[in-house]
Structures are given as structure tokens and as C-alpha cells.
Design a protein around this motif. Sequence first.
Motif, PDB file in Angstrom:
ATOM      1  N   ASN A  35      -2.605 -30.947 -20.265  1.00  0.00           N
ATOM      2  CA  ASN A  35      -2.684 -29.796 -19.365  1.00  0.00           C
ATOM      3  C   ASN A  35      -3.128 -28.527 -20.092  1.00  0.00           C
ATOM      4  N   GLU A  36      -2.689 -28.365 -21.328  1.00  0.00           N
ATOM      5  CA  GLU A  36      -3.142 -27.221 -22.123  1.00  0.00           C
ATOM      6  C   GLU A  36      -4.639 -27.320 -22.419  1.00  0.00           C
ATOM      7  N   ALA A  37      -5.079 -28.525 -22.745  1.00  0.00           N
ATOM      8  CA  ALA A  37      -6.498 -28.740 -23.054  1.00  0.00           C
ATOM      9  C   ALA A  37      -7.363 -28.449 -21.829  1.00  0.00           C
ATOM     10  N   LEU A  38      -6.863 -28.871 -20.674  1.00  0.00           N
ATOM     11  CA  LEU A  38      -7.577 -28.627 -19.428  1.00  0.00           C
ATOM     12  C   LEU A  38      -7.615 -27.131 -19.116  1.00  0.00           C
ATOM     13  N   LYS A  39      -6.484 -26.473 -19.351  1.00  0.00           N
ATOM     14  CA  LYS A  39      -6.383 -25.033 -19.115  1.00  0.00           C
ATOM     15  C   LYS A  39      -7.385 -24.271 -19.997  1.00  0.00           C
ATOM     16  N   ALA A  40      -7.484 -24.674 -21.242  1.00  0.00           N
ATOM     17  CA  ALA A  40      -8.398 -24.018 -22.186  1.00  0.00           C
ATOM     18  C   ALA A  40      -9.850 -24.188 -21.747  1.00  0.00           C
ATOM     19  N   VAL A  59     -12.526 -29.694 -26.168  1.00  0.00           N
ATOM     20  CA  VAL A  59     -11.247 -29.439 -26.839  1.00  0.00           C
ATOM     21  C   VAL A  59     -10.805 -30.721 -27.534  1.00  0.00           C
ATOM     22  N   VAL A  60     -10.429 -30.616 -28.822  1.00  0.00           N
ATOM     23  CA  VAL A  60      -9.874 -31.763 -29.548  1.00  0.00           C
ATOM     24  C   VAL A  60      -8.395 -31.491 -29.829  1.00  0.00           C
ATOM     25  N   ASP A  61      -7.646 -32.574 -30.054  1.00  0.00           N
ATOM     26  CA  ASP A  61      -6.213 -32.435 -30.319  1.00  0.00           C
ATOM     27  C   ASP A  61      -5.961 -32.244 -31.825  1.00  0.00           C
ATOM     28  N   ILE A 137      -2.743 -26.606 -33.202  1.00  0.00           N
ATOM     29  CA  ILE A 137      -2.433 -27.817 -32.432  1.00  0.00           C
ATOM     30  C   ILE A 137      -3.691 -28.479 -31.877  1.00  0.00           C
ATOM     31  N   GLY A 138      -4.859 -27.958 -32.248  1.00  0.00           N
ATOM     32  CA  GLY A 138      -6.115 -28.503 -31.750  1.00  0.00           C
ATOM     33  C   GLY A 138      -7.232 -27.521 -32.031  1.00  0.00           C
ATOM     34  N   ALA A 139      -8.363 -27.703 -31.353  1.00  0.00           N
ATOM     35  CA  ALA A 139      -9.474 -26.767 -31.540  1.00  0.00           C
ATOM     36  C   ALA A 139     -10.391 -26.835 -30.326  1.00  0.00           C
ATOM     37  N   THR A 146     -25.638 -17.701 -26.829  1.00  0.00           N
ATOM     38  CA  THR A 146     -25.873 -17.223 -28.187  1.00  0.00           C
ATOM     39  C   THR A 146     -24.615 -17.530 -28.989  1.00  0.00           C
ATOM     40  N   ILE A 147     -24.701 -17.449 -30.319  1.00  0.00           N
ATOM     41  CA  ILE A 147     -23.506 -17.763 -31.095  1.00  0.00           C
ATOM     42  C   ILE A 147     -22.393 -16.754 -30.836  1.00  0.00           C
ATOM     43  N   GLU A 148     -22.773 -15.511 -30.509  1.00  0.00           N
ATOM     44  CA  GLU A 148     -21.750 -14.520 -30.174  1.00  0.00           C
ATOM     45  C   GLU A 148     -21.068 -14.892 -28.860  1.00  0.00           C
ATOM     46  N   GLN A 149     -21.886 -15.257 -27.867  1.00  0.00           N
ATOM     47  CA  GLN A 149     -21.316 -15.665 -26.579  1.00  0.00           C
ATOM     48  C   GLN A 149     -20.428 -16.900 -26.730  1.00  0.00           C
ATOM     49  N   ASP A 150     -20.927 -17.884 -27.460  1.00  0.00           N
ATOM     50  CA  ASP A 150     -20.158 -19.117 -27.647  1.00  0.00           C
ATOM     51  C   ASP A 150     -18.801 -18.815 -28.289  1.00  0.00           C
ATOM     52  N   HIS A 151     -18.819 -17.971 -29.308  1.00  0.00           N
ATOM     53  CA  HIS A 151     -17.572 -17.632 -30.009  1.00  0.00           C
ATOM     54  C   HIS A 151     -16.611 -16.889 -29.074  1.00  0.00           C
ATOM     55  N   ALA A 152     -17.147 -15.947 -28.293  1.00  0.00           N
ATOM     56  CA  ALA A 152     -16.300 -15.173 -27.377  1.00  0.00           C
ATOM     57  C   ALA A 152     -15.683 -16.068 -26.306  1.00  0.00           C
ATOM     58  N   ILE A 153     -16.486 -16.980 -25.780  1.00  0.00           N
ATOM     59  CA  ILE A 153     -15.976 -17.900 -24.739  1.00  0.00           C
ATOM     60  C   ILE A 153     -14.922 -18.838 -25.320  1.00  0.00           C
ATOM     61  N   ALA A 154     -15.170 -19.320 -26.535  1.00  0.00           N
ATOM     62  CA  ALA A 154     -14.199 -20.202 -27.195  1.00  0.00           C
ATOM     63  C   ALA A 154     -12.874 -19.478 -27.407  1.00  0.00           C
ATOM     64  N   THR A 155     -12.965 -18.193 -27.756  1.00  0.00           N
ATOM     65  CA  THR A 155     -11.755 -17.398 -27.994  1.00  0.00           C
ATOM     66  C   THR A 155     -10.924 -17.273 -26.719  1.00  0.00           C
ATOM     67  N   VAL A 156     -11.595 -17.027 -25.604  1.00  0.00           N
ATOM     68  CA  VAL A 156     -10.888 -16.960 -24.321  1.00  0.00           C
ATOM     69  C   VAL A 156     -10.167 -18.284 -24.049  1.00  0.00           C
ATOM     70  N   GLY A 157     -10.860 -19.371 -24.289  1.00  0.00           N
ATOM     71  CA  GLY A 157     -10.251 -20.684 -24.048  1.00  0.00           C
ATOM     72  C   GLY A 157      -9.041 -20.932 -24.941  1.00  0.00           C
ATOM     73  N   ALA A 158      -9.195 -20.612 -26.216  1.00  0.00           N
ATOM     74  CA  ALA A 158      -8.106 -20.861 -27.170  1.00  0.00           C
ATOM     75  C   ALA A 158      -6.868 -20.041 -26.835  1.00  0.00           C
ATOM     76  N   LYS A 159      -7.099 -18.801 -26.407  1.00  0.00           N
ATOM     77  CA  LYS A 159      -5.961 -17.905 -26.138  1.00  0.00           C
ATOM     78  C   LYS A 159      -5.287 -18.189 -24.796  1.00  0.00           C
ATOM     79  N   SER A 160      -6.013 -18.856 -23.903  1.00  0.00           N
ATOM     80  CA  SER A 160      -5.490 -19.065 -22.546  1.00  0.00           C
ATOM     81  C   SER A 160      -4.190 -19.864 -22.538  1.00  0.00           C
ATOM     82  N   ILE A 161      -4.004 -20.719 -23.534  1.00  0.00           N
ATOM     83  CA  ILE A 161      -2.802 -21.580 -23.489  1.00  0.00           C
ATOM     84  C   ILE A 161      -1.534 -20.816 -23.870  1.00  0.00           C
ATOM     85  N   LEU A 162      -1.690 -19.589 -24.343  1.00  0.00           N
ATOM     86  CA  LEU A 162      -0.520 -18.795 -24.727  1.00  0.00           C
ATOM     87  C   LEU A 162       0.117 -18.107 -23.518  1.00  0.00           C
ATOM     88  N   ASN A 163      -0.626 -18.032 -22.420  1.00  0.00           N
ATOM     89  CA  ASN A 163      -0.103 -17.349 -21.218  1.00  0.00           C
ATOM     90  C   ASN A 163       0.818 -18.263 -20.387  1.00  0.00           C
TER      91      ASN A 163
END
Lengths: 163, 163, 163, 163
Positions: A35-40, A59-61, A137-139, A146-163
Motif C-alpha cells: 500500500n505504501e508503494a502504491l501510494k508513492a 518503486v522497489v522494496d 525501506i525501498g526506493a 528532464t532530470i530535474e523534473q524526474d528528481h522532483a517527481i520522485a521526491t514527491v513520491g518518496a515523501k508521500s508515505i510519511l503522511n
Amino acid sequence: MRKKQTTIKRFLLVLIITSFNFYSGQAQTNDITDNEALKAVLAAKEAAEKTGVLVNIAVVDAGANLKSFIRMDDSFLGSIDVSIKKAKTARYFNIATGELGKLTQPGGIIYNIELSNGGLVTFPGGIPIKNKQGKIIGAIGVSGGTIEQDHAIATVGAKSILN
Amino acid sequence: MRKKQTTIKRFLLVLIITSFNFYSGQAQTNDITDNEALKAVLAAKEAAEKTGVLVNIAVVDAGANLKSFIRMDDSFLGSIDVSIKKAKTARYFNIATGELGKLTQPGGIIYNIELSNGGLVTFPGGIPIKNKQGKIIGAIGVSGGTIEQDHAIATVGAKSILN
Amino acid sequence: MRKKQTTIKRFLLVLIITSFNFYSGQAQTNDITDNEALKAVLAAKEAAEKTGVLVNIAVVDAGANLKSFIRMDDSFLGSIDVSIKKAKTARYFNIATGELGKLTQPGGIIYNIELSNGGLVTFPGGIPIKNKQGKIIGAIGVSGGTIEQDHAIATVGAKSILN
Amino acid sequence: MRKKQTTIKRFLLVLIITSFNFYSGQAQTNDITDNEALKAVLAAKEAAEKTGVLVNIAVVDAGANLKSFIRMDDSFLGSIDVSIKKAKTARYFNIATGELGKLTQPGGIIYNIELSNGGLVTFPGGIPIKNKQGKIIGAIGVSGGTIEQDHAIATVGAKSILN
């Protein structure tokens, strides 16, 4: 005497809470859940849609095994593998892929490490996913913008599981 | 006369000992044994633990085939393959991987040789293992720390079999 | 009243022991440690030596990643990969490889599954490693003897970590 | 006269609706969308949870490229690749994987076709996904339960996009 009893009670309360957390939350603590992976993945997709970027999100575990994935319509076909490799690379070395890439350039201290592990991707877009305790716990890996966009989007995904 | 007899006796004794060493220790001479490979891995692991570095350690034999391996808890997942490739690379070309890396940079005489042999690793951490006679009988690869730490730990492992 | 206090004390004692086990033994509970993996490999090697069989022995962790490995002198070179694939297969599907093999024969319900996951090995010699609680924390693969010998040696290795 | 006008109006209305459907729904017609792929994966996951089966679920698009994926907690690690290969196989040949498997046995007309395309999986669990017009727009692969369970769960996923 009463104070001593109170201290003991508090100590025991902490113990009980700790035990409870152990039994109820063990899986989340060490390894990302489905569920966390899906959320991300969904949080990253939403962020991509907001900015009009077409990406693949993987997302990998904790064992660097694929846990969840989504490819947006009309995103690059070549980004399927790139996004998965970004996620794996971030977990293989517990580092943002862009940071690793600074060390793999010609003359860099780990030049051409990309040729190991069946192929790594070392430009931005892959970052480790941490739980609330800061444990990896994963990645997540994002590819398509662009690499900036990709990094920013990845960051949103990674942080989403903390909410 | 007595002196001559003593000389002959000593000569024969040396012959016997030499022959004995030859027959009993032949495997050690040309190829690393399983016990030596284990010894090298454990010595390297101990050195890593002393310095608080989490590494993967691989030893290959004279034929560049995996002989022994250990992955320390919580070391990088990506270092499994890197450590094995470092050991193989060191034996494939009988050279410390870091030395090889100096020649594989853009403009270097063996540029991109990392793409051969299913993937080589040419930064420090892999070194040949020599026996007491200086003959290369295998190689060791270490990955997980800085390249300086990996190289130092590999050196401890390689030298341990001489004791 | 005294009885009630005693009951509470016992309950708290259990809690404390549980908490202690949690903090001291967490890694062992979910994933095989490097020392356990080493112990399993050495126990299997000793068993092989007793019966005069030359084998390769591989242990993977809960994530099916290589954790420890040893190749006995003069054992088959082809058994390096077979032993690793046996260990991975046993963990990939949480089953003894020989049991899986019964289902993969022509006409079997998962015929030719060996072609997945970069190559599986489905004859005997690979078995899951369980901790004292019965949870699978890794797997061991042995190759070099007959399939009966390989399976028996793997069993010795897997059980050694319970002592 | 009035009747004729009504007929024309109706004809135009059908034209407008048809055109609207064509322009707004073109993607759905030929290729599965990301939202449909996600819907299929989630419907299959829900079906698996209801029956207490732990599976990996993969959806590929009309080009047989990975579109969405989810791995349930504690499902087999080996099922990641098997589920993806089942989905690809179903789309590569527009057939349920179990049907293909009847032809690949020893003596079968396409014996060992599993060795092509980087590895196929030809036992049940992979089925094509069709749109409302019956056109194949992708495929779904499920792995982790019995072959009957995998096939049933895949079927739920494939049909979910029709609602």
C-alpha cells in the motif's frame, strides 16, 4: 515511594507501547508495504500530471525487488527500464542516483560502475524511500521528463508515505 | 669424511622436505585452496569490522571462478556484484583494479574495456592474491566502503594467506 | 491482592523479555545474518567432507541476494552457478528445489518455469533456511554430489543455525 | 416532412455521439490506458485478498510493454518475473498462457517456444485484456497462487476495465 511507583509505571508504559509498535508495525519498519508503494507511485503520478510531464514510475522494496510500477500514457517506452534501474540503483547504494552520478564520470572514483549489477542508471530521478524513523525501506525511480523534473517527481513520491 | 657424510645427509633432508612440501602442498602452489579463500575472506571481514566499514568480500581462484564470498549485514546490495567483478577483473588481468582503471579512462589505451567479459570493475578494491613464491593463485574483491577502504581491506585479505 | 500483583509482574516480565528480544535479535528474526550464513556454509562443508563429496555451497538472504559462498577444492566448476541458483530458487518460491521440480516436468502444472528469473534450478539441493520461529530467513543451495547427497548436505547447513 | 426532419436529427445525433466517442475514447480503443491498467491491477489485488492468496500482478499494454505492476506483501519473490512474463506471453500470442502451454509440451507443435523472447511462461495466469469491442488492448499476468487461482484472479483483473 509514590514517585518511584509512578516512574516504574511510566517505564512500563513505554515498554508496552514499544512492544505494541513492534507487533503491529514490523513490516512497515523494515520494508515498504504494497500500500505504501502504491501510494508513492500515485503521488508521483499526480505530481507529474500537475506539471504536464509524462513519466514511468517504479518503486522497489528493501531487497531492491520491484514492488509497484505505473507507466503514464504516451510516456517514453525507453523509460520503463530506466525508471526501474533508477529505483534499483538508489536502493543498491542507498543514495540519490544523481549523487552517485557525480562519482562515475570519467576520472571519477567509481567510473563506469554503471556496468555492474546488470546495468545501473546514475543520473537524477532515483531516490531512497525512508520511513518516519529515517530507515531506508525501498526506493523510487522516475523517468520521462528532464532530470530535474524526474528528481522532483520522485521526491514527491518518496515523501508521500510519511503522511 | 665425516663432514662429507653430514653434507650429504643435509642435502637429502632438504630434498625430502622439498618433495614433501611439493606433494602435500601442490594445490596451494598453483591455485588458492578453499581454506585459504575462507581465511582471506574472514581476515578481510575482521579488518572491515575493526574500521566500522560494511563490505562485501569475494575471492576467486586461479581460473577466476568464485571460490568464497561473504556479505556483511547492512552492506550495500549493489556491492555483491561489484565485489565479485573486482575480484574477477583483478585475476583476468593480474593487476590491482585501481591500476587498470588508470588505463580505461576516455583517451586511455584500453578505453571502455569494462564492457568486456560481462562487465568489469576498474576502480580500487580488487587485487591479485599471491602465494609465498609470488605466483598469482587467485584474487580478492572488496566493495562497500570508500575506494581507499576497499583497497586496504582487500590487501589485508590477500596477505592473510601468507601467515 | 498479592496474587494479582504477581500476575502483573509476570505479565510485565514477559513484556520485558519480548522487548529485549526485539532489540537484540531483530535482524535474526527476519533475515539471516552474516555469521549465520557463514555457520551454515561451514556446517555444510564439514558434512560434505565427512562423506567425501566435493560441493559448492551458497547461502542467500531473505531478499534472495547472495550472502555467503564456498567452493571446495576440485569440485565441479559448473556447480558454482547451480548452487547459487538452487539457493535463489528455494527462496524465490519458499520450497525445496526438489519439490518444485516435481511440478515442472513435461505435463506438470508449472512446466518450464526454470526459464524465468534468469534461470532456476529445480532438482534437489536447495532448501529454505528457517529461524527458530519457523520463519524463512534465507536459503541454501548445494551442488556437486548426487542430488541425494546435495539435499542431505544442504539440510545439515540449514539446520546448523538453530543450534 | 416532420418525420424526415426527425430522421435527419436522429442521424446527426448518432454522428455527433459517435464522433465524440471516437475523439474522447480513441486511446481506450487500441491500447490500454494507465488508469485502466491501474484499475485492472487493483481489481485483481482485491480479488486475491478476498481469497487470501498472495500474488504479483502485472499489466502490459498493446505493445507488450509493462504498464502497471503491484507485488503483495510476502508474496513469492520469484513471482515478480513470472507475472510479468505471463502478461507478455499472453499479449505476444494473444492467448491465455495456459492454452499456449498445451502446445509447448514435448511432442507439441511449438515445443520449447518458452526459450524465445527472453523467456516465456506458458502455464495459466496470463490472459489478454480486451476492450468493449473485443479488441485486445493489453494483457494481465498473475503469479503466486495455484495456477487455477492465478487464472481466476487474472480474469477478474482483465474484466474489471469493462465496467
